[in-house]
Every structure is written in C-alpha cells, then in structure tokens.
Design an enzyme around this catalytic site. Structure first.
Site, mmCIF file in Angstrom:
data_model
loop_
_atom_site.group_PDB
_atom_site.id
_atom_site.type_symbol
_atom_site.label_atom_id
_atom_site.label_comp_id
_atom_site.label_asym_id
_atom_site.label_seq_id
_atom_site.Cartn_x
_atom_site.Cartn_y
_atom_site.Cartn_z
ATOM 1 N N HIS A 298 -25.849 -88.167 -41.971
ATOM 2 C CA HIS A 298 -26.882 -89.116 -42.438
ATOM 3 C C HIS A 298 -26.772 -89.293 -43.955
ATOM 4 O O HIS A 298 -27.719 -88.962 -44.702
ATOM 5 C CB HIS A 298 -28.293 -88.602 -42.144
ATOM 6 C CG HIS A 298 -28.732 -88.776 -40.721
ATOM 7 N ND1 HIS A 298 -29.911 -88.244 -40.266
ATOM 8 C CD2 HIS A 298 -28.173 -89.420 -39.679
ATOM 9 C CE1 HIS A 298 -30.063 -88.538 -38.987
ATOM 10 N NE2 HIS A 298 -29.006 -89.254 -38.609
ATOM 11 N N VAL A 453 -29.431 -84.079 -46.531
ATOM 12 C CA VAL A 453 -30.078 -82.839 -46.120
ATOM 13 C C VAL A 453 -30.045 -82.730 -44.589
ATOM 14 O O VAL A 453 -30.666 -81.847 -44.025
ATOM 15 C CB VAL A 453 -31.535 -82.746 -46.629
ATOM 16 C CG1 VAL A 453 -31.564 -82.487 -48.118
ATOM 17 C CG2 VAL A 453 -32.327 -84.006 -46.307
ATOM 18 N N HIS A 454 -29.315 -83.641 -43.950
ATOM 19 C CA HIS A 454 -29.272 -83.661 -42.486
ATOM 20 C C HIS A 454 -27.852 -83.385 -42.005
ATOM 21 O O HIS A 454 -27.067 -84.319 -41.821
ATOM 22 C CB HIS A 454 -29.711 -85.028 -41.939
ATOM 23 C CG HIS A 454 -31.109 -85.420 -42.304
ATOM 24 N ND1 HIS A 454 -31.613 -86.685 -42.060
ATOM 25 C CD2 HIS A 454 -32.119 -84.735 -42.874
ATOM 26 C CE1 HIS A 454 -32.868 -86.745 -42.478
ATOM 27 N NE2 HIS A 454 -33.195 -85.564 -42.991
ATOM 28 N N MET A 455 -27.518 -82.139 -41.807
ATOM 29 C CA MET A 455 -26.195 -81.811 -41.282
ATOM 30 C C MET A 455 -26.341 -81.531 -39.787
ATOM 31 O O MET A 455 -27.230 -80.769 -39.391
ATOM 32 C CB MET A 455 -25.628 -80.578 -42.000
ATOM 33 C CG MET A 455 -25.319 -80.814 -43.460
ATOM 34 S SD MET A 455 -26.770 -80.869 -44.505
ATOM 35 C CE MET A 455 -27.153 -79.136 -44.651
#
Lengths: 525, 179
Positions: A298, A453-455
C-alpha cells in the site's frame, strides 16, 4: 504501574514459573513451558493470546519491544520513534524508489502507533480470497460475527464531531465541493479527544490499541507477556513444533539471557517482514516455495499544501475522514498531520528554502494517499535478517501521479497557495493550472518519495499448498503446531487499513486452536 | 526504560555534523544557540537504529568529510575546516550528485539534522508549536465530560466474553494432526 504477569528486562532472569538451566561454557538458559507461545503483541498476537487465554490455555506472549504504558506517551515525536518504532522507523524496502516502512516494536505493536482506522475487509476482497485463493469461511456473511467481536473489543466507532480539526474539515469540504464520496473514518477509540498523537502513542488511552484492550485482557485471563525478548527461531522435532528459542534484548552489543519456551503450538504474529524472517531462520520450507513472496505495501505519498489561513493541523483528530471516490481505482485520500520534525525531514529542501517553508508549518495541510498496489515484492533472509525488496510498477506509478494530481486539484479548490509534491525534482505547484501540467507530465517513479505502514502477504493463506504458505486457518503447511496470525496471511492487498482484518483473522486462528483442543504434553516430549 | 544502544559519536563525526548544521539549518541554529544540542539529538537517533545502518551512516560521514580534501579549492582541508561558502558547495555537490549513494548520504545527513532541530524545544517555541498544551486541554475536557462512561468502558475490557460458536474455525483433524 506494570501489570502482573508482564515481565520486562528488569525482571530477568527471575521469571515466575521458569527454570534456569546451567550450561558448560555458555550462558545459562531460562526455560519456560506453556500450551501456546505467541510471538508479537500487536493486532495479531494480542488477539490470539487473549482469545486463547480466555479459552483456558496457558499462553506466553513474547514481544521484542519494551513496555510503555499510556502515561509515558507525550508529543515528543523523536522520543516516541526511538522507543516505540522498530529501528527508529528508518527501514526501507529496497527498490528504485525505495519504500520507507515503519512498524511498532513495543507491547501493543503497531496498534500503539497507527492512526486507529478500523475497517472491515472490503467484501470484494473477501470474495476474491474465497474465489481465487480458496480460503474457507471467509465470505462477508461468514466473517460478520468475527468482525463484530473485534469491533466490540476495540470500540470501533465514528469520531465525536467536535474533535475534528481544520485540516480534516478542509479535506471533507473539498471533497464535498467536488461531489466526491467522502466518509467519516471508523476508528478504534472511545471518546477520542483529538490529541493528534496517534502515531506516537495515545496519551489519553482513548485509542483502543491492544496495549489497553487485548493485552490487559490476556493478562487478566492468565497469559504471561515477556517484553524485551526476541525470538531467534522456532524449534521442532521433524515437522512437529516444540517451541521457540531467543534472547533478552539488551542495549549493549551483547545478547541478553537466552531463553527457550517449550510449547505445543507456536503462533507467529511478528508482521509481514519478521514472521517470514523467523520462519527462514528456523529452516521452515514451504512446499509452495512462496515463503516471503507476495509482499504488498500500500505505498503512500503525501503532499504538503500551504494555506493563507492558520490551520494548526495538530489540533484535532488524525484522519477524521477518508475520500473513497477513487477506491475502485485503488486510491484513498486522507489528511494526516505530522509534527514539524518529520514534516521538515521529508521535505525535499535544505537551508534557507527549508527554513522559509517551515515557517509556514502552522498553515500546512498535509494530505496523504494510499494505493492498493498491483505489484508484489519479497522478503529474503540475508545473514539471518529479513530484508524486503519491492519494485513499484509503472502502472502503480502512474496511478500515484494521477491520485496526487486529484488531491492537489481539491486542495487548490479549497484555497491552497502552494503545494509541495512528493516527487523529487518536480517544481512545487502554485495554482490549479499547474496541476494540469502534472497530469501531462511523465514523472519517473524513481523520483517518488514513498512510505508505508501496511506490509502484507508474505505467508499468504489459501487452500492450495502449491501456491500458499498457510492454510485458511493460518496453519503453516507441512508443519505441525505452527501458525501465523498477522498481515502476512493476506493473499492480496486489501485497499483499506489492515488492522481489523488482522484482528479478525487472528480471532479465527485462535478459534481453530481452541477447536483442536489441548494437545497432550506427552505428544511433544 | 531505555531502548537505545550504548553508542557515542566520535569527535570527528561530531565535528562534521556540527559544521554541516548551519548549511542545512541556516545560521539560525547558532542564533538560537543550539548547534551542539542538535548534534546530540542526531547521536540519540543513531542510537535507535540497527548497528549495520549506523555503521554505514558513520562511514558516509567520514567519506563526506574526507572527500572535501580532493577538491582543489579546499587546499587539502577536510569538510569541517572549510570556510562556509566552500563547505556549502561541497554539500551541494553531494545533494545534486548523479550518484545515488552520495545523494542519499546528503539526504540522510539532512534528515537527521532537521529531525533533531525541529524537535528542539527552542525551535518548537519559535514555531509556536505547542501540542502539549492542546493535549492537556482536550484530555482534561474528555475526562470532565465522559469520566463515568470511560470507567464503565474500562471495566468491560476484562469482562468474560467467550468466543462464540459462529466464529469460523477449522474442524479438528483426526489425530490432532496438521494440514
């Protein structure tokens, strides 16, 4: 005050219930026993631990970061980043451009430092997972009660309207003016005061991170939490998992006390970078050959708009609204105030140019855009450490430019005087006419400044062991007693903030473990 | 409780960063009298990052200092001993370098200095950035307005609520085996 059964560095090696085994020529090892060891205390780990502890299992949570209670949270961004973020928040997925990513490393994990957006997985994504990845029990109807349960525990609600700040009002009005679909965010909060300190720990406890919900609940039902403890590997006998080994994290170059936890099951909830990292270090081989593959991020970009009027973006809640007009294109917009230190360090200037721009900090609206990416990266094991690589696709690069242009048009429509772009070497925009130039311009993706911050996605779940690392319930294929409960499980990016999806999947993982029942200890002797 | 590594900047690295501060942050850093404290802040940040990254950054700082000697106009002086205009030109060469590594180093050093500078209370006061006042005010208002509800909500955190049967789960496999 530190809660009972939560142990930090200062408590070692005297952990109640542990034994200290002496070893010749090596440090003593501290040993513990439990039914289930959970690695990580964020959105995945804390939920699994809480549900299992309430279900009567003996649970130990192992968290690499420290314990930092609500009372310790202040607006000092630097201090928070040093204490609560992994590696000072300075980690990159390698590529051209690199993507800077941040994750929490503290009791409560990334839920302590996220923006608190609490969205169910979109129905179309759940449908895709059921259809293309053969994930069982994942339709919106089947997941409804699980989402409801999570929403109850974290208090998923709309924000009290008086806490919305001026930057978010501008985003909201700007979207309405253009007849765009804009919605108030659902956030995990209970009468959030709008301190705008979400990313540095909520100083009131109104943000219902796992630090103040699932972790206290886990402890209440008998779980034990070991903070400052890093898991090096999962131990096994053949395919059967027997526990974990690790060491106490110290502030010196020397590793602290080694520990060994004997457990019938291990649940990895260390996030989409470190969960595959632990599996690699443990020698786990997925029959799919896909361990560490399928990394989605993202990618985010942000624009900095300067207004004539004073905005004071730090006064009011973080991300009160989301613009969903372009969600079908994979684009979501929000206003995301950040403190001067982070704003200044990410602006592409130095010297007098930066100084003069920063004088306008109280007049800035910082708006960000989340992209549902179509390309995937990979996590590899390099000298025992997980290293992420990710290459933005041309298609995604074009969508980022389009999204940025749309966002800029909207901000100029609301009176912005100047907009600094997240594209190095591309001049600032001074008017809506300049935006037309942006649409027409070919901007090399190498000059884009991307953060995330979206892995997600590196141990994808699904019904096909030839394509997926885990089954529909988080169990790692070809192992016994090893499960994953975090964003690693996502077969694809979800296009919205992932916390609630992680929590819901973790609830399923816990339900599966409870359904399997307590495994007799002798089976693992 | 500290989460930071036991690390101190060398005198040479401190000198380089101190010399770079007025270029990146302008002379304002000296007008406010906080140049040394800004370098202290960089050291604090370096203590929070992985050893390998820290070593790479320190090697970069040494390189940045030493490569100034190769410029004829420097007369063999390192970066920290250059007069202001030559020092600024040296940093600009890195900032605009076509070589990715040099460019990234310039950006990295700038980021550390800027982060430390804009965290300094003196600078924040100059910006009239007082989030602590805002937080104290709205936190107090929240408590005054919702104290009872908050107490009840907190009590619910540990109230029993067993997992309902309709949460999807795998059926147990024969023999307790794994998929």
């Amino acid at each position: 005050m530190k809660p009972d059964r939560l142990y930090t560095r200062e408590d070692w090696p005297h952990i109640p219930g542990s034994t200290r085994r002496r070893r010749a020529f090596r440090k003593d090892v501290v040993e513990l026993d439990c039914d289930v060891v959970v690695v990580g205390s964020g959105a995945g780990g804390a939920v699994v631990a809480s549900e299992l502890a309430e279900g009567g299992l003996n649970v130990t949570v192992v968290e690499e970061g420290g314990y930092h209670p609500t009372e310790s949270f202040t607006p000092d961004a630097g201090d928070a980043i040093r204490r609560l973020y992994r590696d000072g928040g300075a980690i990159m997925a390698l590529g051209d451009p690199p993507v800077t990513y941040s994750e929490g490393r503290c009791v409560g994990g990334s839920t302590v430092i996220n923006g608190g957006m609490t969205w169910r997985t979109p129905e179309k994504i759940l449908g895709r997972w059921a259809r293309e990845d053969w994930v069982e029990g994942i339709t919106a109807a089947e997941m409804d009660s699980t989402f409801q349960r999570v929403e109850r525990f974290v208090s998923a609600k709309h924000q009290d309207p008086w806490t919305v700040g001026k930057d978010n009002k501008i985003l909201h009005e700007g979207a309405l003016k253009r007849d765009w679909d804009v919605i108030p965010n659902i956030r995990n909060q209970f009468h959030c005061a709008g301190t705008n300190n979400c990313a540095f720990g909520c100083p009131t406890g109104a943000k219902r991170s796992t630090l103040v919900t699932y972790i206290p609940r886990s402890l209440h039902f008998g779980a034990r939490v070991l903070a400052n403890c890093r898991v090096d590997r999962v131990t096994s006998q053949g395919k059967r998992i027997t526990g974990v080994e690790g060491h106490l994290v110290t502030t010196t170059k020397q590793n602290g006390f080694p520990f060994r936890i004997h457990a019938r099951r291990v649940v990895l909830s260390a996030g989409a970078i470190h969960t595959p990292g632990i599996l690699f270090r443990s020698g786990v081989v997925s029959p799919s050959g896909r361990l560490g593959h399928n990394l989605s991020l993202h990618p985010n970009v942000k624009v900095t708009a300067i207004f004539d009027e004073e905005i004071r973006g730090w006064e009011g809640v973080h991300q009160a609204y989301q613009v969903r007009e372009f969600q079908s294109e994979g684009l979501v917009f929000a206003a995301v105030n950040i403190p001067p230190s982070i704003a200044g360090m990410t602006l592409p200037f130095y010297g007098a140019e930066l100084r003069d721009l920063m004088k306008d900090y109280p007049r800035m609206v910082i708006a960000g855009m989340l992209l549902e990416d179509t390309e995937t990266g990979r996590v590899r094991n390099v000298a025992g450490k997980p290293v992420a690589t990710y290459q933005l696709s041309d298609f995604d690069g074009q969508r980022l430019v389009r999204g940025t242009a749309l966002l800029c048009e909207m901000l100029f429509g609301m009176g912005a005087q100047r907009i600094v772009l997240p594209f190095e070497g591309v001049p600032d925009l001074k008017s809506a006419d300049d935006v037309k130039r942006l649409y027409a311009q070919k901007i090399p993706k190498e000059c884009m400044e991307l953060v995330t911050v979206h892995m997600m996605g590196t141990c994808a779940m699904g019904g096909d062991r030839a394509r997926h690392v885990c089954d529909s319930w988080g169990r790692v294929y070809d192992t016994e007693g090893l499960l994953v409960a975090d964003a690693s499980l996502f077969p694809s990016p979800i296009g919205v903030n992932p916390m609630e999806t992680i929590m819901a999947l973790a609830t399923r993982v816990a339900a599966t473990i409870l359904a399997e029942g307590r495994v007799p200890a002798k089976a693992y002797a | 409780m500290s989460e930071l590594a036991d690390f101190r900047l060398s005198k040479a690295a401190r000198r380089t960063l101190a010399a770079l501060a007025p270029i990146v942050l302008t002379e304002e850093v000296d007008e406010l009298g906080i140049r040394d404290e800004v370098v202290d802040g960089v050291e604090l940040f370096l203590r929070s990052i992985p050893v390998a990254v820290r070593v790479a950054i320190l090697a970069g700082i040494v390189t940045f200092e030493a490569t100034a000697r190769a410029v004829p106009s420097s007369l063999g002086r390192g970066f920290s001993r250059l007069p202001p205009e030559l020092a600024a030109a040296h940093f600009a060469r890195y900032w605009h370098s076509p070589l990715g590594a040099l460019k990234q180093l310039a950006r990295g050093m700038k980021m550390f200095l800027v982060m430390s500078y804009y965290e300094h209370p003196t600078k924040l006061a100059q910006l009239e950035y007082h989030p602590d006042r805002w937080i104290a005010q709205v936190a107090q208002e929240r408590l005054e307005r919702f104290a009872e509800e908050i107490r009840e909500h907190e009590a619910q955190v540990t109230a029993p609520l067993p997992l309902p049967a309709d949460v999807p789960r795998a059926l147990p496999l024969a023999g307790g085996g794994q998929s």
